[in-house]
Design an enzyme around this catalytic site. Structure first.
Site, PDB file in Angstrom:
ATOM      1  CD  GLU A  90      -1.144  -0.181   3.675  1.00  0.00           C
ATOM      2  OE1 GLU A  90      -1.864  -1.418   3.646  1.00  0.00           O
ATOM      3  OE2 GLU A  90      -1.217   0.491   4.543  1.00  0.00           O
ATOM      4  CB  CYS A 103       3.289   7.708   2.726  1.00  0.00           C
ATOM      5  SG  CYS A 103       3.993   6.556   4.283  1.00  0.00           S
ATOM      6  CB  CYS A 110       7.773  -4.553   8.670  1.00  0.00           C
ATOM      7  SG  CYS A 110       9.428  -3.881   9.498  1.00  0.00           S
ATOM      8  CB  CYS A 114       6.914  -1.208  15.826  1.00  0.00           C
ATOM      9  SG  CYS A 114       8.375  -1.097  15.354  1.00  0.00           S
ATOM     10  CB  CYS A 117       3.400  -1.070  13.402  1.00  0.00           C
ATOM     11  SG  CYS A 117       3.709  -1.131  11.567  1.00  0.00           S
ATOM     12  N   GLY A 157       7.571  -1.805   6.069  1.00  0.00           N
ATOM     13  CA  GLY A 157       8.898  -2.197   5.918  1.00  0.00           C
ATOM     14  C   GLY A 157       9.721  -1.100   6.677  1.00  0.00           C
ATOM     15  CD  GLU A 158      14.073   0.418   9.569  1.00  0.00           C
ATOM     16  OE1 GLU A 158      13.227   0.583  10.571  1.00  0.00           O
ATOM     17  OE2 GLU A 158      14.758   1.142   8.998  1.00  0.00           O
ATOM     18  CB  SER A 189      10.456   6.953   8.714  1.00  0.00           C
ATOM     19  OG  SER A 189      10.036   6.360  10.185  1.00  0.00           O
ATOM     20  CG  HIS A 214       7.480   5.345  18.796  1.00  0.00           C
ATOM     21  ND1 HIS A 214       6.609   6.550  18.101  1.00  0.00           N
ATOM     22  CD2 HIS A 214       7.982   4.705  17.558  1.00  0.00           C
ATOM     23  CE1 HIS A 214       6.644   6.483  16.733  1.00  0.00           C
ATOM     24  NE2 HIS A 214       7.232   5.277  16.469  1.00  0.00           N
ATOM     25  CG  ASN A 288      -3.575   5.505  13.332  1.00  0.00           C
ATOM     26  OD1 ASN A 288      -4.337   6.202  12.961  1.00  0.00           O
ATOM     27  ND2 ASN A 288      -2.344   5.907  12.797  1.00  0.00           N
ATOM     28  CB  CYS A 331       2.042   2.117   8.688  1.00  0.00           C
ATOM     29  SG  CYS A 331       3.337   1.029   8.598  1.00  0.00           S
TER      30      CYS A 331
HETATM   31  S1  SF4 Z   1       6.851  -1.015   9.332  1.00  0.00           S
HETATM   32 FE1  SF4 Z   1       7.996   0.468  10.592  1.00  0.00          FE
HETATM   33  S2  SF4 Z   1       6.706   0.916  12.453  1.00  0.00           S
HETATM   34 FE2  SF4 Z   1       5.872  -1.061  11.492  1.00  0.00          FE
HETATM   35  S3  SF4 Z   1       6.916  -2.645  12.307  1.00  0.00           S
HETATM   36 FE3  SF4 Z   1       8.315  -2.264  10.677  1.00  0.00          FE
HETATM   37  S4  SF4 Z   1       9.572  -0.648  11.499  1.00  0.00           S
HETATM   38 FE4  SF4 Z   1       8.163  -1.025  13.002  1.00  0.00          FE
END
Ligand code: SF4
Length: 343
Positions: A90, A103, A110, A114, A117, A157-158, A189, A214, A288, A331
């Site tokens: 997305e 974005c 991922c 976190c 997320c 994704g990271e 990010s 955070h 969120n 996200c």
């Molecule tokens: S997409 Fe970003 S916020 Fe979500 S788990 Fe991965 S690193 Fe963490």
């Protein structure tokens, strides 16, 4: 078959020379692709003999637009895009007065885990190639019918966990034969992979680095971000100072406010203390609320008090405006609910 979007100009020029073609054809082909012509037969200045060679060797990896959801509140558009192998990602287009921002995702899923997320709930499925990352911006431009002026790598994704593809994407998207989007208009990010922050700093680009912080203490951070077990806040802040030294760029710290977890006045004071004196900016993000966990968003009053404490301690701060609240714009949320409903 290879995806043409995975190629830099230099790489395609080399291919042209190796295959008995003139190098200048590479620029012509990219000019078509970046101007939304994705069928070789429509590339008017390309000779037929070369079109045949292109068809035999390359595809243009534009994903299928599975769905576009538009927010009735603010016009935010969320795209679900399907790649050849069936994976869905997305991207979100946000329209502001100063231009269009997109974005984008850098991985399918991922693995960072976190707690707040939705992207991580099914783990990491695979990395996106540089062309797949790029294709989101190309499609986004087509969907909004206008130039994309800002990019944030903040979707699923990271980015630093897919370092080489992301670096190549940054090179192509910035190039004048590509989409010509300035590095200063790109924000990456990360949850804080320290060695990769240092590697990124050494590239001396002028992109904005955003850190998903955070929490102000390692103990608190470990409760919501498993990466905190690997790298301490001190190590992250040291890497950020190095990034600032190398690039001269201000760091953005993302701070999700979760009711009862990290939104107290003492939390705000402690956060101000660890960031004092650093060239930085804090982005407060009221969390969120997703149905998969019980995290709650603080009240408006609590958010304002938190903001005020940072300001009075000399820290620049903004509260992120919620975009696309009616279309699961956070996200990973939409991809997940879409896949679940299709089961
Ligand atoms: S997409 Fe970003 S916020 Fe979500 S788990 Fe991965 S690193 Fe963490």
């Amino acid at each position: 078959m290879k995806n043409l979007l995975d190629f830099t100009l230099e790489e395609l020029q080399s291919w042209m020379k190796e295959n008995g073609e003139s190098a200048f054809r590479a620029k012509q082909i990219f000019s078509w692709i970046y101007n939304e012509v994705w069928n070789y037969d429509d590339m008017k200045n390309i000779p037929n003999s070369l079109k045949h060679k292109l068809k035999d060797n390359f595809y243009i990896g534009i994903p299928k637009i599975e769905e576009v959801y538009e927010s009735s509140l603010d016009g935010t558009k969320k795209m679900l895009l399907r790649f050849n192998d069936g994976n869905i990602i997305e991207s979100v287009i946000m329209q502001y007065k100063h231009g269009n921002s997109i974005c984008i995702s850098t991985q399918v899923g991922c693995r960072m885990g976190c707690k707040f997320c939705a992207s991580t709930l099914g783990g990491r499925v695979r990395d996106l190639t540089c062309g797949e990352i790029l294709s989101q911006v190309i499609i986004g431009k087509k969907i909004c019918g206008d130039r994309i002026s800002n990019i944030v790598l903040m979707g699923s994704g990271e980015p630093l966990d897919n370092f080489d593809n992301v670096m190549k994407f940054l090179k192509i998207v910035n190039a004048d034969y590509g989409l010509n989007i300035g590095q200063r208009h790109i924000t990456l990010s990360t949850c804080g992979i320290v060695p990769k922050i240092i590697e990124l700093a050494d590239k001396e680009m002028s992109i904005t680095l955003a850190i998903s912080l955070h929490a102000f203490s390692d103990e608190k951070r470990k409760e919501i971000m498993p990466i905190a077990n690997k790298y301490s806040i001190t190590e992250i802040l040291d890497a950020c100072r190095y990034y600032i030294d190398k690039t001269g760029r201000r760091i953005t710290f993302e701070y999700s406010l979760v009711s009862g977890v990290n939104d107290g006045k003492e939390d705000a004071r402690s956060l101000a203390k660890i960031l004092k004196g650093m060239l930085c900016h804090v982005n407060l993000i009221p969390v969120n609320e997703i149905k998969e966990n019980t995290l709650k968003r603080p009240s408006k009053k609590v958010i304002e008090e938190f903001e005020e404490i940072l300001k009075s301690n000399g820290i620049e701060v903004t509260v992120r405006r919620e975009m696309g609240a009616d279309i699961n714009a956070a996200c990973g949320q939409l991809r997940k609910s879409y896949i679940e409903s299709a089961k």
